[in-house]
Design a protein around this motif. Structure first.
Motif, mmCIF file in Angstrom:
data_model
loop_
_atom_site.group_PDB
_atom_site.id
_atom_site.type_symbol
_atom_site.label_atom_id
_atom_site.label_comp_id
_atom_site.label_asym_id
_atom_site.label_seq_id
_atom_site.Cartn_x
_atom_site.Cartn_y
_atom_site.Cartn_z
ATOM 1 N N LEU A 253 34.737 -81.913 33.511
ATOM 2 C CA LEU A 253 34.792 -80.737 34.390
ATOM 3 C C LEU A 253 35.730 -81.001 35.569
ATOM 4 O O LEU A 253 36.551 -80.135 35.921
ATOM 5 C CB LEU A 253 33.392 -80.395 34.898
ATOM 6 C CG LEU A 253 33.306 -79.145 35.781
ATOM 7 C CD1 LEU A 253 33.624 -77.894 34.976
ATOM 8 C CD2 LEU A 253 31.916 -79.026 36.406
ATOM 9 N N ASN A 254 35.624 -82.172 36.180
ATOM 10 C CA ASN A 254 36.493 -82.506 37.314
ATOM 11 C C ASN A 254 37.958 -82.540 36.900
ATOM 12 O O ASN A 254 38.832 -82.052 37.629
ATOM 13 C CB ASN A 254 36.082 -83.843 37.917
ATOM 14 C CG ASN A 254 34.829 -83.744 38.748
ATOM 15 O OD1 ASN A 254 34.478 -82.674 39.236
ATOM 16 N ND2 ASN A 254 34.129 -84.847 38.926
ATOM 17 N N ARG A 257 39.163 -78.996 36.320
ATOM 18 C CA ARG A 257 39.372 -78.304 37.593
ATOM 19 C C ARG A 257 40.689 -78.756 38.234
ATOM 20 O O ARG A 257 41.455 -77.921 38.751
ATOM 21 C CB ARG A 257 38.205 -78.578 38.532
ATOM 22 C CG ARG A 257 38.301 -77.833 39.847
ATOM 23 C CD ARG A 257 37.120 -78.118 40.746
ATOM 24 N NE ARG A 257 35.879 -77.514 40.257
ATOM 25 C CZ ARG A 257 34.843 -78.193 39.795
ATOM 26 N NH1 ARG A 257 34.876 -79.516 39.757
ATOM 27 N NH2 ARG A 257 33.761 -77.563 39.378
ATOM 28 N N PHE A 279 27.889 -77.814 31.676
ATOM 29 C CA PHE A 279 28.110 -77.058 32.921
ATOM 30 C C PHE A 279 28.670 -75.673 32.579
ATOM 31 O O PHE A 279 29.850 -75.387 32.802
ATOM 32 C CB PHE A 279 29.072 -77.822 33.833
ATOM 33 C CG PHE A 279 28.574 -79.187 34.241
ATOM 34 C CD1 PHE A 279 27.557 -79.323 35.176
ATOM 35 C CD2 PHE A 279 29.107 -80.336 33.673
ATOM 36 C CE1 PHE A 279 27.089 -80.569 35.549
ATOM 37 C CE2 PHE A 279 28.648 -81.587 34.040
ATOM 38 C CZ PHE A 279 27.632 -81.706 34.977
ATOM 39 N N LYS A 281 28.186 -72.506 33.761
ATOM 40 C CA LYS A 281 28.629 -71.570 34.799
ATOM 41 C C LYS A 281 29.952 -71.985 35.447
ATOM 42 O O LYS A 281 30.885 -71.176 35.523
ATOM 43 C CB LYS A 281 27.533 -71.387 35.841
ATOM 44 C CG LYS A 281 26.340 -70.590 35.322
ATOM 45 C CD LYS A 281 25.303 -70.366 36.405
ATOM 46 C CE LYS A 281 24.126 -69.553 35.866
ATOM 47 N NZ LYS A 281 23.085 -69.342 36.920
ATOM 48 N N PRO A 282 30.071 -73.243 35.961
ATOM 49 C CA PRO A 282 31.356 -73.609 36.566
ATOM 50 C C PRO A 282 32.503 -73.608 35.561
ATOM 51 O O PRO A 282 33.641 -73.272 35.911
ATOM 52 C CB PRO A 282 31.108 -75.010 37.128
ATOM 53 C CG PRO A 282 29.880 -75.510 36.463
ATOM 54 C CD PRO A 282 29.067 -74.310 36.116
ATOM 55 N N VAL A 285 33.713 -70.037 35.210
ATOM 56 C CA VAL A 285 34.533 -69.626 36.357
ATOM 57 C C VAL A 285 35.961 -70.140 36.199
ATOM 58 O O VAL A 285 36.940 -69.412 36.445
ATOM 59 C CB VAL A 285 33.910 -70.140 37.670
ATOM 60 C CG1 VAL A 285 34.865 -69.926 38.843
ATOM 61 C CG2 VAL A 285 32.582 -69.456 37.940
ATOM 62 N N LEU A 286 36.102 -71.400 35.777
ATOM 63 C CA LEU A 286 37.438 -71.976 35.595
ATOM 64 C C LEU A 286 38.197 -71.279 34.469
ATOM 65 O O LEU A 286 39.408 -71.019 34.595
ATOM 66 C CB LEU A 286 37.329 -73.473 35.306
ATOM 67 C CG LEU A 286 36.917 -74.349 36.494
ATOM 68 C CD1 LEU A 286 36.625 -75.776 36.041
ATOM 69 C CD2 LEU A 286 38.008 -74.362 37.564
#
Length: 294
Positions: A253-254, A257, A279, A281-282, A285-286
């Motif tokens: 995820l990092n 992003r 993850f 939800k995040p 969003v991305l």
């Protein structure tokens, strides 16, 4: 083992005005039980935050915050554990006062708490003996890294740094197997990172990776770079870790992003999709940002 199905519990303690929640961790290699500071408040404050030293999810963090907010119940529990009054001690167990979790046996929780206090006292004496010994006599690649790890796990990286700086100043040539030396340098890097000394942390970890190249070290380096707001290095180090195999979901995820921030949407998709399994939800969003930019 002391716990049913080895579940995590969180043990509240005070030190220097700071409330620290230690959690039980079993080393998969040795099966030895250890305790790491998973969450803590700042000195004199009540807001509980993660330390990064041990896993703690949102519900567990909320539980720790609930305990921190109920100072009277917490004081009753701590007093019962250490006052030497056997009636008060057994009453507290039977009453299941906070911070006993609802799904944990009061007996198991109490045993873990007392075992933690025993280990903390023993480790403190070992560290004291180490600190008071001449550097040339005390330093050993394998033994010394254990001292540094213990202090780091206890949120005492300042004390660990003093020992590291003294030890490595007089022992510039490290002896032992490459993996042992790499483990020592890795722990030095973590201690320096804890103290916000990113350049020194990076240097130690790069030296460790040169001796024993692992995905973990590159992920740590990526974390160092990200904390230092260096996005290009963060991506570089995460991609070096990818060469060893798929990243864990938080790292994926990092990386996703960071790639989105750099405008590398195509490469970002793979890592965001990988992270979405954990993850959702995040990651969503991305992906919306990527789709809006296309």
């Amino acid at each position: 083992m002391l716990t049913d199905h080895n579940e995590q519990v969180f043990l509240p303690t005070w030190r220097d005005g700071q409330l620290i929640f230690f959690t039980n961790i079993v080393n998969p290699g040795s099966q030895r039980l250890g305790y790491f500071a998973a969450a803590a408040t700042a000195a004199g404050k009540t807001d509980v935050t993660r330390t990064g030293k041990a896993p703690i999810n949102a519900d567990q963090l909320a539980f720790c915050q609930k305990i921190a907010d109920d100072g009277i119940a917490l004081q009753k529990f701590v007093t019962a554990m250490g006052a030497g009054n056997l009636g008060q001690f057994t009453d507290a167990i039977q009453a299941k006062l906070p911070p006993y979790p609802e799904n944990t046996s009061p007996l198991i929780y109490t045993c873990l708490y007392l075992d933690f206090l025993r280990k903390y006292a023993v480790d403190t004496e070992i560290i004291r003996m180490y600190s008071n010994s001449p550097v040339k006599q005390r330093f050993h690649t394998d033994r010394s890294v254990g001292i540094y790890k213990t202090l780091s796990a206890r949120l005492q990286s300042g004390a660990a740094e003093k020992l590291i700086d003294a030890d490595l100043k007089q022992n510039t040539k490290l002896h032992g197997a490459s993996m042992m030396i790499a483990n020592l340098l890795r722990e030095c890097a973590i201690v320096k990172f804890d103290l916000g000394k990113f350049s020194e942390a990076e240097d130690y970890m790069l030296r460790a990776a040169k001796l024993h190249n692992t995905a973990d070290k590159w992920r740590r380096l990526a974390d160092f770079a990200q904390a230092n707001s260096d996005r290009k290095k963060t991506i570089e180090y995460f991609l070096k870790a990818v060469a060893f195999g798929p990243l864990p979901a938080p790292a994926a995820l990092n990386l996703g992003r960071c790639l989105v921030e750099e405008g590398d949407f195509e490469q970002a998709r793979d890592y965001i999709n990988q992270a979405a399994k954990v993850f959702e939800k995040p990651a969503k969003v991305l992906m919306e940002r990527i789709n809006a930019a296309d």
